[in-house]
Design a protein around this motif. Structure first.
Motif, PDB file in Angstrom:
ATOM      1  N   ALA A  31     -12.984   1.674  14.710  1.00 10.17           N
ATOM      2  CA  ALA A  31     -13.472   3.048  14.608  1.00 10.17           C
ATOM      3  C   ALA A  31     -13.215   3.844  15.881  1.00 10.17           C
ATOM      4  CB  ALA A  31     -14.966   3.038  14.275  1.00 10.17           C
ATOM      5  N   ALA A  32     -13.372   3.182  17.042  1.00 13.23           N
ATOM      6  CA  ALA A  32     -13.160   3.878  18.313  1.00 13.23           C
ATOM      7  C   ALA A  32     -11.717   4.339  18.444  1.00 13.23           C
ATOM      8  CB  ALA A  32     -13.534   2.959  19.473  1.00 13.23           C
ATOM      9  N   GLY A  90      -8.120  11.045  16.783  1.00 13.02           N
ATOM     10  CA  GLY A  90      -8.433  12.154  15.884  1.00 13.02           C
ATOM     11  C   GLY A  90      -7.901  11.988  14.472  1.00 13.02           C
ATOM     12  N   ARG A  91      -7.912  10.763  13.974  1.00 11.90           N
ATOM     13  CA  ARG A  91      -7.421  10.493  12.624  1.00 11.90           C
ATOM     14  C   ARG A  91      -8.494   9.787  11.803  1.00 11.90           C
ATOM     15  NH1 ARG A  91      -1.720  10.429  11.930  1.00 11.90           N
ATOM     16  NH2 ARG A  91      -0.623  11.150  13.812  1.00 11.90           N
ATOM     17  N   MET A 147      -4.573   6.522   9.729  1.00  9.54           N
ATOM     18  CA  MET A 147      -4.080   5.596  10.739  1.00  9.54           C
ATOM     19  C   MET A 147      -3.291   4.449  10.115  1.00  9.54           C
ATOM     20  SD  MET A 147      -3.920   4.937  14.006  1.00  9.54           S
ATOM     21  CE  MET A 147      -5.303   5.674  14.893  1.00  9.54           C
ATOM     22  N   GLN A 148      -3.771   3.943   8.964  1.00 11.17           N
ATOM     23  CA  GLN A 148      -3.145   2.787   8.333  1.00 11.17           C
ATOM     24  C   GLN A 148      -1.691   3.083   7.986  1.00 11.17           C
ATOM     25  OE1 GLN A 148      -5.115  -0.043   7.618  1.00 11.17           O
ATOM     26  NE2 GLN A 148      -3.289  -1.178   7.061  1.00 11.17           N
ATOM     27  N   PRO A 195      -4.301  14.726  20.759  1.00 13.75           N
ATOM     28  CA  PRO A 195      -3.813  15.860  19.963  1.00 13.75           C
ATOM     29  C   PRO A 195      -4.572  17.155  20.238  1.00 13.75           C
ATOM     30  CG  PRO A 195      -3.942  13.891  18.616  1.00 13.75           C
ATOM     31  CD  PRO A 195      -4.572  13.549  19.943  1.00 13.75           C
ATOM     32  N   SER A 196      -5.841  17.035  20.660  1.00 10.98           N
ATOM     33  CA  SER A 196      -6.646  18.225  20.970  1.00 10.98           C
ATOM     34  C   SER A 196      -6.232  18.871  22.290  1.00 10.98           C
ATOM     35  CB  SER A 196      -8.123  17.840  21.047  1.00 10.98           C
ATOM     36  OG  SER A 196      -8.343  16.937  22.129  1.00 10.98           O
ATOM     37  N   GLY A 197      -5.405  18.170  23.064  1.00  9.38           N
ATOM     38  CA  GLY A 197      -5.004  18.683  24.363  1.00  9.38           C
ATOM     39  C   GLY A 197      -5.802  18.081  25.511  1.00  9.38           C
ATOM     40  N   GLU A 198      -6.891  17.401  25.206  1.00  7.49           N
ATOM     41  CA  GLU A 198      -7.719  16.789  26.245  1.00  7.49           C
ATOM     42  C   GLU A 198      -6.992  15.604  26.873  1.00  7.49           C
ATOM     43  OE1 GLU A 198     -12.110  14.647  26.798  1.00  7.49           O
ATOM     44  OE2 GLU A 198     -11.339  15.127  24.790  1.00  7.49           O
ATOM     45  N   VAL A 199      -7.113  15.482  28.189  1.00  7.14           N
ATOM     46  CA  VAL A 199      -6.499  14.375  28.914  1.00  7.14           C
ATOM     47  C   VAL A 199      -7.558  13.318  29.199  1.00  7.14           C
ATOM     48  CG1 VAL A 199      -5.320  13.663  31.029  1.00  7.14           C
ATOM     49  CG2 VAL A 199      -4.724  15.835  29.933  1.00  7.14           C
TER      50      VAL A 199
END
Length: 318
Positions: free
Chosen positions: A21-22, A28-29, A34-35, A73-77
């Protein structure tokens, strides 16, 4: 509590077989998205290119461990500690496990701690101040950068152990230092005293040390935490002022009484009659009477002229 470890598995075709889950949340999927997704799609083209050498090495049977920055994907590093562990069955490499520990918060905490250390070092330098902590049971002494600067040494010149009679303390003051520190440990008496040190270049500096004892519930001493400030210039200036004031007093004593000298010195500090009275426990009228006597004795007509005469140390105008 830290962030949970991301766990995933990619086959030799670089498509995801499973992810916890983590891991799913980190990228972000959803689990369904993901699979079967190719690693390139999960990481994005830039991060995939960075990861490819590690992926190829893992698929040859060589485990990979490395740090890196990951842009989501959100842009966060985010900062991560990554491991690619080959899945080898009967000598065949079928894929690799991906273990990712999100270290962003701890990295940020380390960076903030480093900034705080830099701010402390700057403040200590400006104030000529250093701090220390003596862990009494282990005899370990931790010193700040400011303290090393005061003593004129670097961390590499210090073995980390407390030595009250250190050769860095002036020989005439070593007994005092040992006595004060012993009393602090034995009775909890606060440390607040001055002594001299000798720097490696031979310069003698005067320092003022303050410290407080911390003990356990049974009263056993645990540590002394304190500060040291270089007061060499401060004390030299004060002694110079005292010598100057003494010289003035010697000259003015020919014309003024001791009480009148006290009052004139306070006038020179800018205090009014009422403030002088409060300082010397005199009535305001008594202060006025003394000032009239001072003006007459010095042959001047006002307080400003009397102060000028006091500062020059001359009893009367030539």
């Amino acid at each position: 509590m830290g962030q949970p470890t991301l766990v995933g598995y990619w086959g030799r075709d670089l498509r995801n077989r499973t992810a916890n889950a983590a891991c799913v949340e980190f990228f972000g999927r959803s689990p369904e998205e993901m699979q079967g997704t190719h690693l390139r799609e999960v990481l994005g083209p830039d991060l995939y290119e960075q990861s490819l050498p590690h992926v190829e090495a893992a698929l040859t049977g060589e485990a990979q461990h490395f740090h890196r920055e990951t842009r989501l994907p959100s842009g966060e590093v985010r900062h991560t500690q990554d491991s690619y562990v080959p899945d080898i069955v009967d000598g065949e490499i079928r894929g690799f496990f991906v273990l990712v520990a999100d270290t962003t918060e701890s990295r940020r905490a380390e960076e903030e701690a480093e900034r705080a250390r830099a701010r402390l070092a700057e403040a200590e330098q400006l104030a000529k101040l250093g701090s220390w902590e003596w862990d009494i049971p282990s005899e370990r002494l931790t010193c700040s950068e400011g303290l090393f600067a005061i003593y004129g040494i670097g961390p590499e010149d210090f073995d980390g152990r407390y030595a009250g009679g250190s050769e860095r303390v002036h020989p005439e003051d070593r007994g005092l230092v040992e006595k004060v520190m012993r009393e602090a440990v034995e009775s909890g008496a606060p440390v607040d005293f001055e002594y001299r040190i000798i720097r490696p270049d031979g310069r003698v500096r005067r320092v003022h040390s303050r410290a407080e004892l911390t003990a356990d519930a049974e009263g056993r001493p645990l540590r002394l935490t304190g500060t040291v400030q270089d007061v060499t210039e401060l004390r030299a200036s004060a002694e110079a002022r005292d010598r100057t004031a003494a010289g003035r007093s010697d000259n003015l004593a020919k014309s003024l009484t001791t009480r009148q000298l006290e009052i004139l010195a306070l006038v020179a500090e800018g205090l009014g009659n009422a403030e002088i009275g409060d300082r010397l426990y005199l009535s305001e009228s008594t202060v006025k009477w003394h000032i009239r006597k001072i003006l007459r004795a010095l042959g001047v007509s006002n307080r400003a002229q009397a102060v000028a005469r006091y500062l020059s140390g001359s009893p009367r105008r030539p």
